[in-house]
Design an enzyme around this catalytic site. Sequence first.
Site, PDB file in Angstrom:
ATOM      1  N   MET A 264       3.679   1.211  -0.762  1.00 47.50           N
ATOM      2  CA  MET A 264       4.169   1.021   0.604  1.00 47.50           C
ATOM      3  C   MET A 264       3.035   1.054   1.625  1.00 47.50           C
ATOM      4  O   MET A 264       3.262   1.237   2.805  1.00 47.50           O
ATOM      5  CB  MET A 264       5.217   2.083   0.944  1.00 47.50           C
ATOM      6  CG  MET A 264       6.476   1.955   0.109  1.00 47.50           C
ATOM      7  SD  MET A 264       7.964   2.623   0.878  1.00 47.50           S
ATOM      8  CE  MET A 264       7.541   4.337   1.014  1.00 47.50           C
TER       9      MET A 264
ATOM     10  N   LEU B 162      -3.108   2.909   1.765  1.00 48.10           N
ATOM     11  CA  LEU B 162      -3.779   2.988   0.465  1.00 48.10           C
ATOM     12  C   LEU B 162      -4.845   4.085   0.441  1.00 48.10           C
ATOM     13  O   LEU B 162      -5.589   4.261   1.397  1.00 48.10           O
ATOM     14  CB  LEU B 162      -4.429   1.647   0.127  1.00 48.10           C
ATOM     15  CG  LEU B 162      -3.511   0.424   0.039  1.00 48.10           C
ATOM     16  CD1 LEU B 162      -4.313  -0.790  -0.419  1.00 48.10           C
ATOM     17  CD2 LEU B 162      -2.337   0.674  -0.887  1.00 48.10           C
TER      18      LEU B 162
ATOM     19  N   HIS C  86      -4.355   4.551  -5.248  1.00 45.35           N
ATOM     20  CA  HIS C  86      -3.829   3.185  -5.239  1.00 45.35           C
ATOM     21  C   HIS C  86      -4.898   2.183  -5.675  1.00 45.35           C
ATOM     22  O   HIS C  86      -4.622   1.248  -6.438  1.00 45.35           O
ATOM     23  CB  HIS C  86      -3.340   2.803  -3.833  1.00 45.35           C
ATOM     24  CG  HIS C  86      -2.209   3.630  -3.326  1.00 45.35           C
ATOM     25  ND1 HIS C  86      -2.281   4.357  -2.165  1.00 45.35           N
ATOM     26  CD2 HIS C  86      -0.969   3.861  -3.836  1.00 45.35           C
ATOM     27  CE1 HIS C  86      -1.144   4.985  -1.957  1.00 45.35           C
ATOM     28  NE2 HIS C  86      -0.332   4.700  -2.948  1.00 45.35           N
TER      29      HIS C  86
ATOM     30  N   LEU D 194      -4.108  12.881  -5.979  1.00 46.27           N
ATOM     31  CA  LEU D 194      -4.285  12.127  -4.740  1.00 46.27           C
ATOM     32  C   LEU D 194      -2.931  11.706  -4.196  1.00 46.27           C
ATOM     33  O   LEU D 194      -2.072  11.226  -4.918  1.00 46.27           O
ATOM     34  CB  LEU D 194      -5.158  10.899  -4.981  1.00 46.27           C
ATOM     35  CG  LEU D 194      -6.597  11.147  -5.445  1.00 46.27           C
ATOM     36  CD1 LEU D 194      -7.374   9.833  -5.466  1.00 46.27           C
ATOM     37  CD2 LEU D 194      -7.302  12.167  -4.563  1.00 46.27           C
TER      38      LEU D 194
ATOM     39  N   SER E  78      -1.053  10.363  -0.209  1.00 46.06           N
ATOM     40  CA  SER E  78      -1.192  10.120   1.226  1.00 46.06           C
ATOM     41  C   SER E  78      -0.727  11.326   2.035  1.00 46.06           C
ATOM     42  O   SER E  78      -1.080  11.479   3.207  1.00 46.06           O
ATOM     43  CB  SER E  78      -0.397   8.876   1.631  1.00 46.06           C
ATOM     44  OG  SER E  78       0.957   8.994   1.221  1.00 46.06           O
ATOM     45  N   ARG E  79       0.057  12.215   1.407  1.00 40.63           N
ATOM     46  CA  ARG E  79       0.542  13.407   2.109  1.00 40.63           C
ATOM     47  C   ARG E  79      -0.513  14.501   2.211  1.00 40.63           C
ATOM     48  O   ARG E  79      -0.346  15.447   3.002  1.00 40.63           O
ATOM     49  CB  ARG E  79       1.778  13.959   1.392  1.00 40.63           C
ATOM     50  CG  ARG E  79       2.958  13.001   1.374  1.00 40.63           C
ATOM     51  CD  ARG E  79       4.145  13.615   0.684  1.00 40.63           C
ATOM     52  NE  ARG E  79       5.286  12.707   0.656  1.00 40.63           N
ATOM     53  CZ  ARG E  79       6.482  13.039   0.182  1.00 40.63           C
ATOM     54  NH1 ARG E  79       6.685  14.241  -0.309  1.00 40.63           N
ATOM     55  NH2 ARG E  79       7.463  12.163   0.194  1.00 40.63           N
TER      56      ARG E  79
END
Length: 272
Positions: free
Chosen positions: A1, A4, A8, A172, A174-175
């Site tokens: 989504m 990145l 990712h 890893l 994104s949060r």
Amino acid sequence: MGALHNGHLQLVATAAQKSDSVIVSIFVNPAQFAPHEDLDKYPRTLEKDIEKLERIQIASSSQSAIPIAVFAPSVAEMYPRGISTHRGQQKGTFVEVLGLSEMLEGGTRPHFFRGVATVVSKLFHIVMPDYAVFGQKDIQQCCVLRAMVQDLHFSLELVIAPTERDRDGLALSSRNVYLTQEQRNQAPAFYRGMCRARDLYQSGTTDREELLAVVRDEAKKGALDIEYISLSSPDTLEEVDKVSSESGAILSGAWRMGSTRLIDNMLLGFAF
């Protein structure tokens, strides 16, 4: 989504090893959100994401550049009948993998995997890939999509890439950027617990309570607010009393660091 990170980008690198061209889909999927989850605030960083993908191409140019295309459709293109986060107001065709979507993460987010299965099936039909690469970090998603590919006879190979981690073992995500420094220092405790459980398993322990106990112990040392710790079947995601000698088991869990919710998992006795 989108949004990145290196995890990712490693999926892209894995795809490049399997094929001579790669398509990266970037789409914030409304069907994965419930009405109380703020879809509008989800980060949308398409330009930065494309820049990161361009750097991958530059980095690989010393050998042979792998063509990378970005597919970033609009909501109207993906949901021509429109899409609401209210399930009762949704119209059109949806895909649901019953029996797996309701387990684990599905207990608190019953809408989520219906949205995942629906959008991924659309992407598969549009792109028609030979391989589709997903990360092990979202282990339930991998199980749901594996079943969907089998049930709907998609002509592709699902590739599950290992979880990318920081040096201290934290997966890893994104949060992670939302963690304070103290929370960031404490967060790897869950991974340390899973490593202890893995070592126990490799030394011959298969009992559920013995394996979960060492994860709880490390989580307590790290002051993690545990939501759940699970030992489940890779086929059904149902809880198991011991690691099967035939099919193995998934060790997984979720915990909160303040308002940030993190997940992680480890595979015992099997691999995708």
